[in-house]
Design a protein around this motif. Sequence first.
Motif, PDB file in Angstrom:
ATOM      1  N   ARG A  56      36.240 -15.448 -16.805  1.00 32.16           N
ATOM      2  CA  ARG A  56      37.057 -14.619 -17.137  1.00 32.16           C
ATOM      3  C   ARG A  56      37.538 -13.810 -16.576  1.00 32.16           C
ATOM      4  O   ARG A  56      37.334 -13.233 -15.263  1.00 32.16           O
ATOM      5  N   SER A  57      38.490 -13.285 -16.442  1.00 27.65           N
ATOM      6  CA  SER A  57      39.624 -12.217 -15.808  1.00 27.65           C
ATOM      7  C   SER A  57      39.212 -10.608 -16.086  1.00 27.65           C
ATOM      8  O   SER A  57      38.221 -10.055 -17.018  1.00 27.65           O
ATOM      9  N   THR A  58      39.775  -9.141 -15.701  1.00 24.40           N
ATOM     10  CA  THR A  58      39.556  -8.361 -15.295  1.00 24.40           C
ATOM     11  C   THR A  58      40.231  -7.770 -17.426  1.00 24.40           C
ATOM     12  O   THR A  58      39.939  -6.861 -17.583  1.00 24.40           O
ATOM     13  N   ASP A  59      41.324  -9.108 -17.681  1.00 20.74           N
ATOM     14  CA  ASP A  59      41.480  -8.545 -18.779  1.00 20.74           C
ATOM     15  C   ASP A  59      40.746  -8.455 -19.167  1.00 20.74           C
ATOM     16  O   ASP A  59      40.599  -8.543 -20.937  1.00 20.74           O
ATOM     17  N   PHE A  60      39.348  -9.538 -19.901  1.00 17.24           N
ATOM     18  CA  PHE A  60      38.633 -10.294 -20.439  1.00 17.24           C
ATOM     19  C   PHE A  60      37.415  -8.448 -20.827  1.00 17.24           C
ATOM     20  O   PHE A  60      37.618  -7.775 -22.120  1.00 17.24           O
ATOM     21  N   LEU A  66      38.227  -3.501 -28.089  1.00 17.50           N
ATOM     22  CA  LEU A  66      37.547  -3.361 -29.431  1.00 17.50           C
ATOM     23  C   LEU A  66      36.861  -2.241 -29.634  1.00 17.50           C
ATOM     24  O   LEU A  66      36.597  -2.173 -30.602  1.00 17.50           O
ATOM     25  N   SER A  67      36.124  -1.747 -28.693  1.00 20.15           N
ATOM     26  CA  SER A  67      34.804  -1.196 -29.258  1.00 20.15           C
ATOM     27  C   SER A  67      35.745   0.081 -29.238  1.00 20.15           C
ATOM     28  O   SER A  67      34.899   0.582 -29.572  1.00 20.15           O
ATOM     29  N   ASP A 117      28.178  -7.611 -19.297  1.00 20.28           N
ATOM     30  CA  ASP A 117      27.549  -8.921 -19.101  1.00 20.28           C
ATOM     31  C   ASP A 117      27.641  -9.210 -20.675  1.00 20.28           C
ATOM     32  O   ASP A 117      26.508  -8.713 -21.459  1.00 20.28           O
ATOM     33  N   VAL A 118      28.853 -10.283 -21.337  1.00 23.27           N
ATOM     34  CA  VAL A 118      28.023 -10.462 -22.502  1.00 23.27           C
ATOM     35  C   VAL A 118      27.685 -12.042 -23.060  1.00 23.27           C
ATOM     36  O   VAL A 118      28.358 -12.580 -22.083  1.00 23.27           O
ATOM     37  N   SER A 119      27.810 -11.943 -23.890  1.00 28.98           N
ATOM     38  CA  SER A 119      27.351 -13.180 -24.683  1.00 28.98           C
ATOM     39  C   SER A 119      28.657 -14.483 -24.059  1.00 28.98           C
ATOM     40  O   SER A 119      29.781 -14.381 -23.725  1.00 28.98           O
ATOM     41  N   ARG A 137      38.777 -14.994 -27.259  1.00 28.24           N
ATOM     42  CA  ARG A 137      39.592 -15.495 -26.628  1.00 28.24           C
ATOM     43  C   ARG A 137      40.222 -16.380 -28.338  1.00 28.24           C
ATOM     44  O   ARG A 137      41.259 -16.426 -28.271  1.00 28.24           O
ATOM     45  N   CYS A 138      39.481 -16.262 -28.936  1.00 23.31           N
ATOM     46  CA  CYS A 138      39.668 -16.727 -30.906  1.00 23.31           C
ATOM     47  C   CYS A 138      40.798 -15.660 -31.016  1.00 23.31           C
ATOM     48  O   CYS A 138      42.463 -15.729 -32.077  1.00 23.31           O
ATOM     49  N   THR A 139      40.371 -14.475 -30.908  1.00 24.21           N
ATOM     50  CA  THR A 139      41.728 -13.045 -31.055  1.00 24.21           C
ATOM     51  C   THR A 139      43.222 -13.240 -30.757  1.00 24.21           C
ATOM     52  O   THR A 139      43.784 -12.930 -31.379  1.00 24.21           O
ATOM     53  N   VAL A 140      43.234 -13.839 -28.806  1.00 23.63           N
ATOM     54  CA  VAL A 140      44.048 -14.322 -28.079  1.00 23.63           C
ATOM     55  C   VAL A 140      44.974 -15.011 -28.598  1.00 23.63           C
ATOM     56  O   VAL A 140      46.052 -15.258 -29.163  1.00 23.63           O
ATOM     57  N   ILE A 141      44.763 -16.045 -29.241  1.00 21.14           N
ATOM     58  CA  ILE A 141      44.908 -17.579 -29.747  1.00 21.14           C
ATOM     59  C   ILE A 141      45.532 -17.774 -31.390  1.00 21.14           C
ATOM     60  O   ILE A 141      46.624 -17.272 -31.151  1.00 21.14           O
TER      61      ILE A 141
END
Length: 123
Positions: free
Chosen positions: A4-8, A15-16, A81-83, A91-95
């Motif tokens: 996971r990059s910092t972009d994640f 989003l939050s 630290d998320v699941s 990743r689905c939102t990006v796709i």
Amino acid sequence: PSYRSTDFDVHRNWLSLTKHVPLSEWYYNDVNGTTVHTLDYPPLFAFFEYCLSHNFVLSYIQEKGWLEEKCTSLLGDFENDVSFACVVYQRCTVILADVVFVWGSYFASKSVFFMGNSGSSNG
């Protein structure tokens, strides 16, 4: 998908923010004293994030327990630290955004091409 990059973390935070913070506070340096992350992109992108954080799909998968609430919660700077499900959702939102962009670009370019060709046939 373990990398996971910092972009994640930035995307998860945006989003939050758009889900839990009033619009008037999106661009401040300190949101309710909980984080130093803010929206630092133009408003159109912020509203795109708002759409991703306020939709029936997100509500449904959180209600079903497939995605924990922490994924879209306001977290401190060192609590990202998320699941694995959160990583997959992001990743689905990006796709999905990429597919919408490509689809829109295709139809926009097709429209421009059609307009360019219709003018030459009248001459």
